[in-house]
Write a protein that holds these residues in place. Structure first.
Motif, PDB file in Angstrom:
ATOM      1  N   UNK A 282     -37.960 -34.272   5.941  1.00 11.13           N
ATOM      2  CA  UNK A 282     -38.402 -35.663   5.922  1.00 11.13           C
ATOM      3  C   UNK A 282     -39.983 -35.785   5.545  1.00 11.13           C
ATOM      4  N   UNK A 283     -40.567 -36.252   4.455  1.00  8.49           N
ATOM      5  CA  UNK A 283     -41.747 -36.398   4.183  1.00  8.49           C
ATOM      6  C   UNK A 283     -42.927 -36.684   5.017  1.00  8.49           C
ATOM      7  N   UNK A 284     -42.308 -37.257   6.183  1.00  8.19           N
ATOM      8  CA  UNK A 284     -43.502 -37.975   7.084  1.00  8.19           C
ATOM      9  C   UNK A 284     -43.446 -36.802   8.421  1.00  8.19           C
ATOM     10  N   UNK A 285     -42.523 -35.696   8.239  1.00 12.20           N
ATOM     11  CA  UNK A 285     -42.533 -34.728   9.085  1.00 12.20           C
ATOM     12  C   UNK A 285     -42.165 -33.361   8.385  1.00 12.20           C
ATOM     13  N   UNK A 286     -42.959 -32.888   7.452  1.00 12.03           N
ATOM     14  CA  UNK A 286     -42.632 -31.878   6.279  1.00 12.03           C
ATOM     15  C   UNK A 286     -42.461 -30.494   7.187  1.00 12.03           C
ATOM     16  N   UNK A 287     -41.723 -30.353   8.184  1.00 13.52           N
ATOM     17  CA  UNK A 287     -41.652 -29.233   8.795  1.00 13.52           C
ATOM     18  C   UNK A 287     -40.085 -28.670   8.977  1.00 13.52           C
ATOM     19  N   UNK A 288     -39.800 -27.440   9.161  1.00 12.69           N
ATOM     20  CA  UNK A 288     -38.693 -26.824   9.540  1.00 12.69           C
ATOM     21  C   UNK A 288     -38.697 -25.635  10.171  1.00 12.69           C
ATOM     22  N   UNK A 289     -37.811 -25.539  11.303  1.00 16.69           N
ATOM     23  CA  UNK A 289     -37.971 -24.573  12.242  1.00 16.69           C
ATOM     24  C   UNK A 289     -36.529 -24.221  12.285  1.00 16.69           C
ATOM     25  N   UNK A 290     -36.309 -22.790  12.325  1.00 18.55           N
ATOM     26  CA  UNK A 290     -34.882 -22.217  12.224  1.00 18.55           C
ATOM     27  C   UNK A 290     -34.188 -22.765  11.813  1.00 18.55           C
ATOM     28  N   UNK A 291     -34.534 -23.283  10.599  1.00 17.49           N
ATOM     29  CA  UNK A 291     -33.387 -24.197   9.668  1.00 17.49           C
ATOM     30  C   UNK A 291     -34.013 -24.175   8.297  1.00 17.49           C
ATOM     31  N   UNK A 292     -33.639 -22.959   7.324  1.00 19.02           N
ATOM     32  CA  UNK A 292     -34.380 -22.964   6.030  1.00 19.02           C
ATOM     33  C   UNK A 292     -33.532 -23.812   5.358  1.00 19.02           C
ATOM     34  N   UNK A 293     -34.393 -24.242   4.166  1.00 20.76           N
ATOM     35  CA  UNK A 293     -33.833 -25.010   3.340  1.00 20.76           C
ATOM     36  C   UNK A 293     -32.940 -24.416   2.433  1.00 20.76           C
ATOM     37  N   UNK A 294     -31.841 -25.286   1.887  1.00 23.84           N
ATOM     38  CA  UNK A 294     -30.592 -24.596   1.484  1.00 23.84           C
ATOM     39  C   UNK A 294     -30.037 -25.193   0.186  1.00 23.84           C
ATOM     40  N   UNK A 295     -29.606 -24.768  -0.698  1.00 19.96           N
ATOM     41  CA  UNK A 295     -28.491 -25.041  -1.701  1.00 19.96           C
ATOM     42  C   UNK A 295     -27.215 -24.353  -1.503  1.00 19.96           C
ATOM     43  N   UNK A 296     -25.959 -25.080  -1.655  1.00 16.45           N
ATOM     44  CA  UNK A 296     -24.714 -24.287  -1.053  1.00 16.45           C
ATOM     45  C   UNK A 296     -23.796 -24.092  -2.421  1.00 16.45           C
TER      46      UNK A 296
END
Length: 303
Positions: A282-296
């Motif tokens: 989410x651009x308003x909260x550009x963080x990820x924790x223990x959840x890497x961005x992915x293509x499938x």
């Protein structure tokens, strides 16, 4: 007089918070490709490789993401691209996204919209509100006026997808033949905005595979797909929870889907469905924790 242990404790908490935010920003750039295999095709059919993309949430500053997207086609060589929405975060992102996805747009593809294809993200005033449940699609007049001001030129994005040959599955159906396999597709507009109208699969056809596609995996949509005979269902929207607890998983899905289904390949009764954790945040909260961005990548194989 403030005691030294209190000062030390406050500084420790502040340092941990800063380190968590820094790591969360770092993880948004740790892209991965998740690979799944499903034996859904008739015996003797040629394999079909599906690349599932979702929730790119592109902002013009996302240069590393653009480079990674550009490399996906050569690295994965999909037979079909399925895009389940939330591609952009601003109007300026559209030409950058189309340039990065140019190799993939030359492949057969289908797409459905997400809410952030229609509307630019709003500032996150109260981050804790996200954990109270799905954000509402019911707006008063003032909220609707504010929403209209955030309207993105999504028609330009969708027109470019269609001009490349991708099929728009917004509350409609389509049929594609891939490597000798007939596939019936049915998709919806964004359920999170209550725009979904399940069209059903074309009853006159006898395809080798029925594939249902939506942005937000609300249970009503999954139920409709399952009841209509879907062989596979694809969705995004959840970001995999985006902020997860290690060894526990997602805290929220931003829809009525249970958190155990926040990302990954699952079964809805006997029907497999894949929920992408998404490529962006989410651009308003550009963080990820223990959840890497992915293509499938889903390799469909003969039974």
């Amino acid at each position: 007089m403030i005691r030294r242990p209190l000062i030390t404790g406050a500084l420790t908490v502040a340092a941990l918070a800063a380190a968590t935010v820094a790591y969360g920003v770092y993880e948004t750039r740790r892209f991965v490709v998740r690979r799944e295999t499903l034996p859904l095709l008739p015996a003797g059919a040629a394999p079909v490789r599906v690349l599932h993309l979702s929730d790119i949430h592109l902002m013009p500053r996302d240069t590393l993401k653009l480079h990674w997207l550009r490399e996906l086609d050569a690295a994965l060589q999909p037979d079909l691209v399925v895009n389940t929405g939330d591609n952009i975060g601003s109007a300026a992102s559209i030409p950058l996204l189309l340039e990065a996805m140019e190799p993939l747009l030359a492949r057969p593809g289908i797409f459905v919209p997400g809410s952030n294809d229609y509307y630019a993200p709003k500032p996150l005033i109260n981050p804790f509100k996200y954990f109270a449940g799905p954000s509402s699609a019911d707006f008063d007049r003032e909220e609707r006026e504010a929403l209209a001001r955030r309207r993105l030129p999504s028609d330009q994005l969708f027109a470019a997808f269609e001009q490349s040959g991708w099929l728009n599955l917004t509350n409609t159906t389509a049929r594609v033949n891939l490597s000798g396999t007939a596939i019936d597709f049915a998709g919806t507009d964004d359920p999170h905005l209550d725009l979904d109208r399940w069209p059903g699969f074309a009853a006159a056809h006898s395809p080798a595979l029925r594939l249902g596609v939506t942005h937000a995996p609300y249970r009503r949509v999954l139920d409709a797909m399952r009841d209509d005979g879907a062989d596979l269902m694809l969705a995004g929207h959840t970001h995999g929870g985006q902020i997860c607890l290690p060894f526990y998983g997602a805290l929220v899905t931003n829809c009525d889907l249970p958190t155990r289904y926040a990302s990954g390949l699952h079964w809805w009764d006997d029907t497999p469905f894949n929920v992408s954790a998404g490529i962006g945040a989410a651009p308003a909260a550009p963080l990820r924790i223990a959840c890497r961005p992915e293509a499938v990548v889903i390799d469909l194989m003969p039974r």
